[in-house]
Scaffold this motif. Structure first.
Motif, PDB file in Angstrom:
ATOM      1  N   ARG A 149       0.830  -1.199   0.000  1.00 40.97           N
ATOM      2  CA  ARG A 149       0.000   0.000   0.000  1.00 40.97           C
ATOM      3  C   ARG A 149       0.864   1.249   0.000  1.00 40.97           C
ATOM      4  O   ARG A 149       1.902   1.296   0.652  1.00 40.97           O
ATOM      5  CB  ARG A 149      -0.916   0.001   1.218  1.00 40.97           C
ATOM      6  CG  ARG A 149      -2.032  -1.033   1.108  1.00 40.97           C
ATOM      7  CD  ARG A 149      -2.776  -1.167   2.406  1.00 40.97           C
ATOM      8  NE  ARG A 149      -3.436   0.060   2.791  1.00 40.97           N
ATOM      9  CZ  ARG A 149      -4.743   0.265   2.690  1.00 40.97           C
ATOM     10  NH1 ARG A 149      -5.512  -0.674   2.228  1.00 40.97           N
ATOM     11  NH2 ARG A 149      -5.271   1.397   3.074  1.00 40.97           N
ATOM     12  N   SER A 150       0.378   2.280  -0.733  1.00 44.90           N
ATOM     13  CA  SER A 150       1.151   3.514  -0.839  1.00 44.90           C
ATOM     14  C   SER A 150       1.018   4.376   0.417  1.00 44.90           C
ATOM     15  O   SER A 150       1.895   5.181   0.706  1.00 44.90           O
ATOM     16  CB  SER A 150       0.704   4.310  -2.062  1.00 44.90           C
ATOM     17  OG  SER A 150      -0.659   4.621  -1.956  1.00 44.90           O
ATOM     18  N   ASP A 198      -4.148   7.207   5.773  1.00 47.82           N
ATOM     19  CA  ASP A 198      -5.521   7.079   5.272  1.00 47.82           C
ATOM     20  C   ASP A 198      -6.473   7.916   6.120  1.00 47.82           C
ATOM     21  O   ASP A 198      -7.354   8.598   5.587  1.00 47.82           O
ATOM     22  CB  ASP A 198      -5.972   5.622   5.291  1.00 47.82           C
ATOM     23  CG  ASP A 198      -5.202   4.762   4.304  1.00 47.82           C
ATOM     24  OD1 ASP A 198      -4.519   5.332   3.434  1.00 47.82           O
ATOM     25  OD2 ASP A 198      -5.294   3.523   4.427  1.00 47.82           O
ATOM     26  N   ILE A 227       0.540  10.441  -4.113  1.00 43.76           N
ATOM     27  CA  ILE A 227      -0.507   9.427  -4.265  1.00 43.76           C
ATOM     28  C   ILE A 227      -1.462   9.897  -5.343  1.00 43.76           C
ATOM     29  O   ILE A 227      -1.593  11.092  -5.589  1.00 43.76           O
ATOM     30  CB  ILE A 227      -1.284   9.155  -2.950  1.00 43.76           C
ATOM     31  CG1 ILE A 227      -1.868  10.438  -2.379  1.00 43.76           C
ATOM     32  CG2 ILE A 227      -0.425   8.452  -1.937  1.00 43.76           C
ATOM     33  CD1 ILE A 227      -2.815  10.206  -1.236  1.00 43.76           C
ATOM     34  N   LYS A 283      -7.082   8.518  -7.774  1.00 45.20           N
ATOM     35  CA  LYS A 283      -7.874   7.294  -7.588  1.00 45.20           C
ATOM     36  C   LYS A 283      -7.671   6.720  -6.192  1.00 45.20           C
ATOM     37  O   LYS A 283      -8.626   6.244  -5.574  1.00 45.20           O
ATOM     38  CB  LYS A 283      -7.462   6.236  -8.617  1.00 45.20           C
ATOM     39  CG  LYS A 283      -7.877   6.564 -10.008  1.00 45.20           C
ATOM     40  CD  LYS A 283      -9.217   5.968 -10.262  1.00 45.20           C
ATOM     41  CE  LYS A 283      -9.428   5.811 -11.753  1.00 45.20           C
ATOM     42  NZ  LYS A 283     -10.680   5.164 -12.045  1.00 45.20           N
ATOM     43  N   THR A 284      -6.438   6.754  -5.698  1.00 46.10           N
ATOM     44  CA  THR A 284      -6.149   6.251  -4.349  1.00 46.10           C
ATOM     45  C   THR A 284      -6.923   7.067  -3.324  1.00 46.10           C
ATOM     46  O   THR A 284      -7.525   6.508  -2.405  1.00 46.10           O
ATOM     47  CB  THR A 284      -4.641   6.310  -4.062  1.00 46.10           C
ATOM     48  OG1 THR A 284      -3.960   5.517  -5.027  1.00 46.10           O
ATOM     49  CG2 THR A 284      -4.322   5.808  -2.668  1.00 46.10           C
ATOM     50  N   ARG A 313     -10.546   6.133  -3.386  1.00 41.65           N
ATOM     51  CA  ARG A 313     -10.787   4.844  -2.718  1.00 41.65           C
ATOM     52  C   ARG A 313     -10.747   4.996  -1.208  1.00 41.65           C
ATOM     53  O   ARG A 313     -11.569   4.420  -0.494  1.00 41.65           O
ATOM     54  CB  ARG A 313      -9.747   3.811  -3.160  1.00 41.65           C
ATOM     55  CG  ARG A 313     -10.071   3.161  -4.480  1.00 41.65           C
ATOM     56  CD  ARG A 313      -9.222   1.923  -4.680  1.00 41.65           C
ATOM     57  NE  ARG A 313      -7.807   2.245  -4.755  1.00 41.65           N
ATOM     58  CZ  ARG A 313      -7.166   2.569  -5.866  1.00 41.65           C
ATOM     59  NH1 ARG A 313      -7.806   2.618  -7.010  1.00 41.65           N
ATOM     60  NH2 ARG A 313      -5.877   2.843  -5.850  1.00 41.65           N
ATOM     61  N   ARG A 314      -9.796   5.779  -0.697  1.00 45.74           N
ATOM     62  CA  ARG A 314      -9.701   5.983   0.750  1.00 45.74           C
ATOM     63  C   ARG A 314     -10.920   6.729   1.279  1.00 45.74           C
ATOM     64  O   ARG A 314     -11.402   6.455   2.369  1.00 45.74           O
ATOM     65  CB  ARG A 314      -8.435   6.762   1.117  1.00 45.74           C
ATOM     66  CG  ARG A 314      -7.132   6.092   0.768  1.00 45.74           C
ATOM     67  CD  ARG A 314      -6.997   4.712   1.390  1.00 45.74           C
ATOM     68  NE  ARG A 314      -5.708   4.140   1.104  1.00 45.74           N
ATOM     69  CZ  ARG A 314      -5.463   3.303   0.087  1.00 45.74           C
ATOM     70  NH1 ARG A 314      -6.426   2.939  -0.722  1.00 45.74           N
ATOM     71  NH2 ARG A 314      -4.253   2.822  -0.107  1.00 45.74           N
TER      72      ARG A 314
END
Length: 85
Positions: A12-13, A19, A49, A52-53, A56-57
């Protein structure tokens, strides 16, 4: 004995703490876009980041890009017509 290995996915980035920071920064200003949150995260942590990330978070934090439906207010004529119907 056959044991299965776990954790074969991509690293995971962002950490769980990062997050939470992403969700918190989006909650502070609800009108920011995912790209703006990604830019704020880059300025704060130095980590790049993707949009899209971030999206999603935010979905994981139950923040969705939806506008509440604005209903047309009922007039007195509407109410009486409904009751008669």
């Amino acid at each position: 004995m056959c044991s299965r290995r776990h954790g074969g996915g991509r690293v995971r980035s962002a950490t769980p703490a990062e997050d939470r920071y992403i969700v918190l920064s989006a909650k502070r200003n609800r009108r920011t876009t995912a790209q703006q949150v990604a830019n704020q995260f880059l300025a704060a942590s130095g980590k790049q980041i993707s949009r899209k990330t971030v999206a999603r978070r935010l979905r994981g934090g139950e923040l969705y890009a939806r506008r509440p439906v604005v209903c047309v207010p009922l007039t007195r004529q509407h109410r009486t017509a409904r009751l008669q119907w």
